[in-house]
Design a protein around this motif. Sequence first.
Motif, PDB file in Angstrom:
ATOM      1  N   ASN A 186       0.719  -1.284   0.090  1.00 58.63           N
ATOM      2  CA  ASN A 186       0.173   0.070   0.084  1.00 58.63           C
ATOM      3  C   ASN A 186       0.750   1.185  -0.117  1.00 58.63           C
ATOM      4  O   ASN A 186       0.438   2.300   0.397  1.00 58.63           O
ATOM      5  N   ASN A 207       1.722  -5.274  -7.606  1.00 59.63           N
ATOM      6  CA  ASN A 207       0.846  -4.671  -8.599  1.00 59.63           C
ATOM      7  C   ASN A 207       0.678  -3.136  -8.006  1.00 59.63           C
ATOM      8  O   ASN A 207       0.911  -3.031  -7.144  1.00 59.63           O
ATOM      9  N   VAL A 209      -2.363  -0.119  -8.054  1.00 64.01           N
ATOM     10  CA  VAL A 209      -3.739  -0.163  -8.116  1.00 64.01           C
ATOM     11  C   VAL A 209      -4.023   1.743  -8.409  1.00 64.01           C
ATOM     12  O   VAL A 209      -3.231   2.530  -7.980  1.00 64.01           O
ATOM     13  N   THR A 210      -5.134   2.096  -9.014  1.00 66.28           N
ATOM     14  CA  THR A 210      -5.621   3.538  -9.311  1.00 66.28           C
ATOM     15  C   THR A 210      -6.619   3.725  -8.545  1.00 66.28           C
ATOM     16  O   THR A 210      -7.692   2.856  -8.197  1.00 66.28           O
ATOM     17  N   ALA A 214      -9.815   1.874  -8.489  1.00 68.97           N
ATOM     18  CA  ALA A 214      -9.114   0.595  -8.131  1.00 68.97           C
ATOM     19  C   ALA A 214      -8.891  -0.220  -9.057  1.00 68.97           C
ATOM     20  O   ALA A 214      -8.855  -1.516  -8.788  1.00 68.97           O
ATOM     21  N   GLN A 215      -8.700   0.163 -10.460  1.00 74.89           N
ATOM     22  CA  GLN A 215      -7.964  -0.661 -11.377  1.00 74.89           C
ATOM     23  C   GLN A 215      -6.632  -1.091 -10.946  1.00 74.89           C
ATOM     24  O   GLN A 215      -5.830  -0.483 -10.531  1.00 74.89           O
ATOM     25  N   SER A 216      -6.515  -2.262 -11.265  1.00 71.29           N
ATOM     26  CA  SER A 216      -5.147  -3.073 -10.898  1.00 71.29           C
ATOM     27  C   SER A 216      -4.553  -3.457 -12.164  1.00 71.29           C
ATOM     28  O   SER A 216      -4.937  -3.980 -13.253  1.00 71.29           O
ATOM     29  N   ASN A 218      -0.618  -5.390 -13.263  1.00 70.94           N
ATOM     30  CA  ASN A 218      -0.005  -6.670 -12.270  1.00 70.94           C
ATOM     31  C   ASN A 218       1.613  -6.633 -13.099  1.00 70.94           C
ATOM     32  O   ASN A 218       1.993  -6.309 -14.063  1.00 70.94           O
ATOM     33  N   GLY A 236      -0.617  -2.103  -4.300  1.00 72.84           N
ATOM     34  CA  GLY A 236      -1.478  -2.976  -3.718  1.00 72.84           C
ATOM     35  C   GLY A 236      -0.937  -3.512  -2.301  1.00 72.84           C
ATOM     36  O   GLY A 236      -0.029  -3.536  -1.782  1.00 72.84           O
ATOM     37  N   ASN A 237      -1.801  -4.656  -1.909  1.00 76.67           N
ATOM     38  CA  ASN A 237      -1.415  -5.121  -0.585  1.00 76.67           C
ATOM     39  C   ASN A 237      -0.399  -5.916  -0.594  1.00 76.67           C
ATOM     40  O   ASN A 237       0.483  -6.027   0.515  1.00 76.67           O
ATOM     41  N   ALA A 240       4.818  -3.487  -4.320  1.00 78.92           N
ATOM     42  CA  ALA A 240       5.324  -3.537  -6.001  1.00 78.92           C
ATOM     43  C   ALA A 240       6.752  -3.059  -6.226  1.00 78.92           C
ATOM     44  O   ALA A 240       7.320  -2.256  -5.315  1.00 78.92           O
TER      45      ALA A 240
END
Length: 283
Positions: A186, A207, A209-210, A214-216, A218, A236-237, A240
């Motif tokens: 995050n 990954n 995220v936007t 929340a588009q991901s 990868n 993301g969680n 990245a």
Amino acid sequence: MHVISQFNARPAMDGDGVNIHRVADFLNTKFDPFLMLDEIKSDDEQDFIGGFPPHPHRGIETFTYIRKGGFEHRDQLGNVKAIRATDTQWMSTGSGVVHSEMPLADATDGLHGFQIWVNMPAKEKMRPAIYQDSTEEGNPESRNQSGATLRALAGNWRFVGEHSICAPIQGLAGDAMIADLMLAANGKAELNLAHRDFVAVYIYQGNLVTAPHAQSFNQGQYLVLDSQSLVVLNAGNEGAGLLIFAGNPIREKIVHMGPFVMNTQTEIEQAVRDYQAGRFGEI
């Protein structure tokens, strides 16, 4: 982060049976001034043990970055260098080089690295070759308060509101800049890259995220971004890891054949004749 277009790295093989993932555009319309990104990532030495035996280049710049393991570089200019984890190496090949890149015998824990090709403008394609690496100075890093670490690989970089860091390698064609951004789970980074007309990122781990949708995006995706918008990168969680590319398009027609990138077919044919006649030299 405003994504203009996205591409997926494709499995490929190069050198002496080296397995790679590649993103390339030799039509020179999508990634200008960049041409190609190859990623080598494996813990199985059979994927890379053959390495890249002696081969030529003309008309491009090759930029190598190692995250794990290493290669020994040799060229006809007399350079012999071990390029290890966190090291970078730049060859502005100009009128011609012959070099090899072979896995280091003591790098037994796998290999993760990248080679990036940058186009050269026509007026510079036949100048003498230039070699530089970061093995003596190292590549500087900057950390923000949001779980982001930025490693400058080529050019000058900074987080919004932070001090600049300057990579030891400067002066790539097309004002090209390259950085490695590592984001914790995050984590977040903001960069203003509006001084360059081309910006892209390649996700090699985790990954992005936007917001707000929340588009991901990868691992293995190459994203071309709007350079004039603030580049906001959210992990993301899983966190990245990504390479960031910035530069100014050269906007010249190119002709590509194997290791040669020139502006006309006649120049390509001359490159082949010069290499076959031994005018590139030998290791």
